[in-house]
Write an enzyme that holds these catalytic residues in place. Structure first.
Site, mmCIF file in Angstrom:
data_model
loop_
_atom_site.group_PDB
_atom_site.id
_atom_site.type_symbol
_atom_site.label_atom_id
_atom_site.label_comp_id
_atom_site.label_asym_id
_atom_site.label_seq_id
_atom_site.Cartn_x
_atom_site.Cartn_y
_atom_site.Cartn_z
ATOM 1 N N HIS A 94 35.642 28.802 -34.334
ATOM 2 C CA HIS A 94 36.227 29.797 -35.232
ATOM 3 C C HIS A 94 35.095 30.521 -35.965
ATOM 4 O O HIS A 94 34.094 29.912 -36.344
ATOM 5 C CB HIS A 94 37.179 29.123 -36.228
ATOM 6 C CG HIS A 94 38.038 30.110 -36.946
ATOM 7 N ND1 HIS A 94 37.553 30.880 -37.981
ATOM 8 C CD2 HIS A 94 39.319 30.491 -36.742
ATOM 9 C CE1 HIS A 94 38.527 31.684 -38.399
ATOM 10 N NE2 HIS A 94 39.607 31.478 -37.658
ATOM 11 N N GLY A 128 42.286 37.897 -41.549
ATOM 12 C CA GLY A 128 42.628 37.822 -42.973
ATOM 13 C C GLY A 128 42.462 39.134 -43.726
ATOM 14 O O GLY A 128 42.499 39.170 -44.945
ATOM 15 N N SER A 183 45.192 38.946 -38.303
ATOM 16 C CA SER A 183 46.288 39.625 -39.007
ATOM 17 C C SER A 183 47.501 39.864 -38.105
ATOM 18 O O SER A 183 48.162 40.903 -38.211
ATOM 19 C CB SER A 183 45.797 40.929 -39.638
ATOM 20 O OG SER A 183 44.771 40.659 -40.567
ATOM 21 N N ASN A 210 46.826 28.242 -37.477
ATOM 22 C CA ASN A 210 45.603 27.678 -38.041
ATOM 23 C C ASN A 210 45.781 27.668 -39.557
ATOM 24 O O ASN A 210 45.693 28.711 -40.186
ATOM 25 C CB ASN A 210 44.407 28.551 -37.620
ATOM 26 C CG ASN A 210 43.120 28.146 -38.313
ATOM 27 O OD1 ASN A 210 43.023 27.068 -38.891
ATOM 28 N ND2 ASN A 210 42.117 29.025 -38.246
ATOM 29 N N TRP A 211 46.071 26.487 -40.083
ATOM 30 C CA TRP A 211 46.357 26.406 -41.526
ATOM 31 C C TRP A 211 45.114 26.609 -42.380
ATOM 32 O O TRP A 211 45.207 26.828 -43.569
ATOM 33 C CB TRP A 211 46.975 25.037 -41.870
ATOM 34 C CG TRP A 211 48.377 24.830 -41.379
ATOM 35 C CD1 TRP A 211 49.104 25.671 -40.584
ATOM 36 C CD2 TRP A 211 49.221 23.697 -41.647
ATOM 37 N NE1 TRP A 211 50.347 25.130 -40.352
ATOM 38 C CE2 TRP A 211 50.448 23.918 -40.992
ATOM 39 C CE3 TRP A 211 49.053 22.521 -42.374
ATOM 40 C CZ2 TRP A 211 51.505 23.010 -41.039
ATOM 41 C CZ3 TRP A 211 50.101 21.605 -42.422
ATOM 42 C CH2 TRP A 211 51.312 21.850 -41.771
ATOM 43 N N LYS A 212 43.935 26.461 -41.782
ATOM 44 C CA LYS A 212 42.659 26.528 -42.516
ATOM 45 C C LYS A 212 42.664 25.511 -43.668
ATOM 46 O O LYS A 212 43.272 24.453 -43.546
ATOM 47 C CB LYS A 212 42.399 27.955 -43.016
ATOM 48 C CG LYS A 212 42.541 28.997 -41.908
ATOM 49 C CD LYS A 212 41.950 30.317 -42.261
ATOM 50 C CE LYS A 212 42.249 31.315 -41.166
ATOM 51 N NZ LYS A 212 41.495 32.556 -41.311
ATOM 52 N N GLU A 255 39.365 36.732 -31.398
ATOM 53 C CA GLU A 255 39.631 37.051 -32.805
ATOM 54 C C GLU A 255 38.534 37.978 -33.330
ATOM 55 O O GLU A 255 37.448 37.511 -33.709
ATOM 56 C CB GLU A 255 39.642 35.775 -33.641
ATOM 57 C CG GLU A 255 40.659 34.762 -33.199
ATOM 58 C CD GLU A 255 41.047 33.840 -34.342
ATOM 59 O OE1 GLU A 255 42.236 33.762 -34.629
ATOM 60 O OE2 GLU A 255 40.154 33.226 -34.959
ATOM 61 N N GLU A 309 34.795 31.468 -38.898
ATOM 62 C CA GLU A 309 34.459 30.921 -40.224
ATOM 63 C C GLU A 309 33.522 29.731 -40.093
ATOM 64 O O GLU A 309 32.629 29.530 -40.917
ATOM 65 C CB GLU A 309 35.760 30.554 -40.971
ATOM 66 C CG GLU A 309 36.521 31.805 -41.389
ATOM 67 C CD GLU A 309 38.020 31.627 -41.560
ATOM 68 O OE1 GLU A 309 38.502 30.492 -41.625
ATOM 69 O OE2 GLU A 309 38.717 32.667 -41.619
ATOM 70 N N GLY A 328 46.611 32.806 -38.616
ATOM 71 C CA GLY A 328 46.137 32.183 -39.852
ATOM 72 C C GLY A 328 47.194 32.293 -40.939
ATOM 73 O O GLY A 328 48.134 31.503 -41.010
ATOM 74 N N GLY A 329 47.059 33.299 -41.780
ATOM 75 C CA GLY A 329 47.927 33.455 -42.959
ATOM 76 C C GLY A 329 49.413 33.330 -42.657
ATOM 77 O O GLY A 329 50.151 32.656 -43.394
HETATM 78 C C1 PEP Z 1 42.443 33.064 -37.945
HETATM 79 O O1 PEP Z 1 41.611 32.853 -38.809
HETATM 80 O O2 PEP Z 1 42.473 32.334 -36.935
HETATM 81 C C2 PEP Z 1 43.370 34.183 -38.134
HETATM 82 C C3 PEP Z 1 43.814 34.793 -37.091
HETATM 83 O O3 PEP Z 1 43.670 34.507 -39.436
HETATM 84 P P1 PEP Z 1 44.722 35.625 -39.935
HETATM 85 O O4 PEP Z 1 45.931 35.535 -39.061
HETATM 86 O O5 PEP Z 1 45.003 35.248 -41.357
HETATM 87 O O6 PEP Z 1 44.034 36.937 -39.797
#
Ligand code: PEP
Length: 253
Positions: free
Chosen positions: A96, A174, A214, A9-11, A168, A98, A235-236
Site C-alpha cells: 500500500h 482519500g 475514492s 481496507n479499514w486502515k 491505486e 501509505e 478505504g474510507g
Molecule cells: C486505499 O487506501 O486503499 C483507498 C482506496 O482509500 P480511499 O478509498 O479512502 O481513497
C-alpha cells in the site's frame, strides 16, 4: 475471466468493539442479500481473530493490512504472516502506498513480505500506483511496471495466481479525487498486458485487477463496467456497512 472482488481496507480505524460491530453488521447484510462478487475485509491485526469468528467465510473473506518481512523471532512489535494466517485470515494487503511512503517499504522489503505471505498460505492484494507528479509527467505506466517487476514478477506462474493486483493512484487515495473510468481502464489494460507479457494471456485474464482511490457507491458502477476493472479496494467507504454494501451492489447492476 478474473474473479470480481470488492475489498475493504479499514486502515488504522475502529477500536476492537467498533470493528466487531461493523463486521457483524456487514455479515448480516451480506448473508441476507448475497453479493455477486468476492468480498474481503482487511482489518487491523487486533481485529482479525475475533472478526474471523464472526463472519461467514463463504461470503466474506478476511485479510490483514500488512505483515512482517521476517518469518519469526526477535522482531518486537511485528506480526508475522504465519500469525495472520492462524487467525483465519486468507489475505494480506502488501505494498500500500501509505506503507511505502510512511514506513519506507522498498520493493526489496515488499518482495520478502510477498514470499513469506505466500509461503504461509495467504493470498496477497498487491498495491501499485503512481503519485500526482508521476502522473503529470506521464510516468504512470513505467511506475506500475517497475513496482510489479520489483516485488512480484520473480514468482512462478503457480505462485502468481495468488496475487490480486490493486491499482491505486496515490493522488486519488482519500482525496475524493477519483480517476475517471477511462483513465483507470487505460492503465488497468496496460497492467494486464504487462502481466500477459510475463506470465501469458491465460494467467493475465485470470488476474483480478482492482481499482482503489475514492471509490464509492456513486462511481463504482461506471468503474466496474470497464472490461479490465475487476472490482475495488476501498478505504474510507469500507467503514460503514451501507457505503461498502453500496459498492458491492455495483456488481448487481
Ligand atoms: C486505499 O487506501 O486503499 C483507498 C482506496 O482509500 P480511499 O478509498 O479512502 O481513497
Amino acid at each position: 475471466m478474473a474473479k470480481k472482488i470488492v475489498a475493504g481496507n479499514w486502515k488504522m480505524n475502529k477500536n476492537l468493539q467498533e470493528g466487531i460491530e461493523l463486521a457483524k453488521e456487514l455479515n448480516e447484510a451480506l448473508t441476507a442479500d448475497k453479493p455477486n462478487c468476492g468480498v474481503i475485509i482487511c482489518t487491523p491485526f487486533i481485529h482479525l481473530a475475533k472478526v474471523s469468528e464472526i463472519i461467514n467465510h463463504n461470503v466474506i473473506n478476511l485479510g490483514a493490512e500488512n505483515c512482517a518481512d521476517k518469518e519469526v523471532g526477535a522482531f518486537t512489535g511485528e506480526v508475522s504472516a504465519e500469525m495472520v494466517k492462524s487467525t483465519g485470515a486468507e489475505y494480506v494487503i502488501l505494498g500500500h502506498s501509505e506503507r511505502r511512503e510512511y514506513y519506507n517499504e522498498t520493493p526489496e522489503i515488499l518482495k520478502e513480505k510477498v514470499d513469506i505471505a505466500l509461503a504461509n498460505g495467504l493470498q496477497v492484494i498487491f498495491c501499485i500506483g503512481e503519485s500526482l507528479a508521476q502522473r503529470e509527467a506521464n510516468e504512470q505506466n513505467a511506475v506500475v511496471k517497475a513496482e510489479l517487476e520489483g516485488s512480484v514478477f520473480h514468482l512462478t506462474e503457480e505462485q502468481f495466481k495468488n496475487i490480486v493486483i490493486a491499482y491505486e493512484p496515490i493522488w486519488a487515495i482519500g482525496t475524493g479525487k477519483t480517476a475517471t473510468a477511462e483513465q483507470a481502464e487505460e492503465i488497468h489494460a496496460y497492467i494486464r498486458s504487462v502481466v500477459a507479457e510475463k506470465y501469458g494471456k491465460a494467467v493475465a485474464d485470470e488476474t483480478s485487477i482492482l481499482y482503489g482511490g475514492s471509490c464509492k457507491a456513486s462511481n463504482a458502477p461506471e468503474l466496474f463496467a470497464k472490461p479490465n476493472i475487476d472490482g475495488g479496494l476501498i478505504g474510507g467507504a469500507s467503514l460503514k456497512t451501507a457505503d461498502f454494501k453500496g459498492i458491492i451492489d455495483a456488481w448487481k447492476k
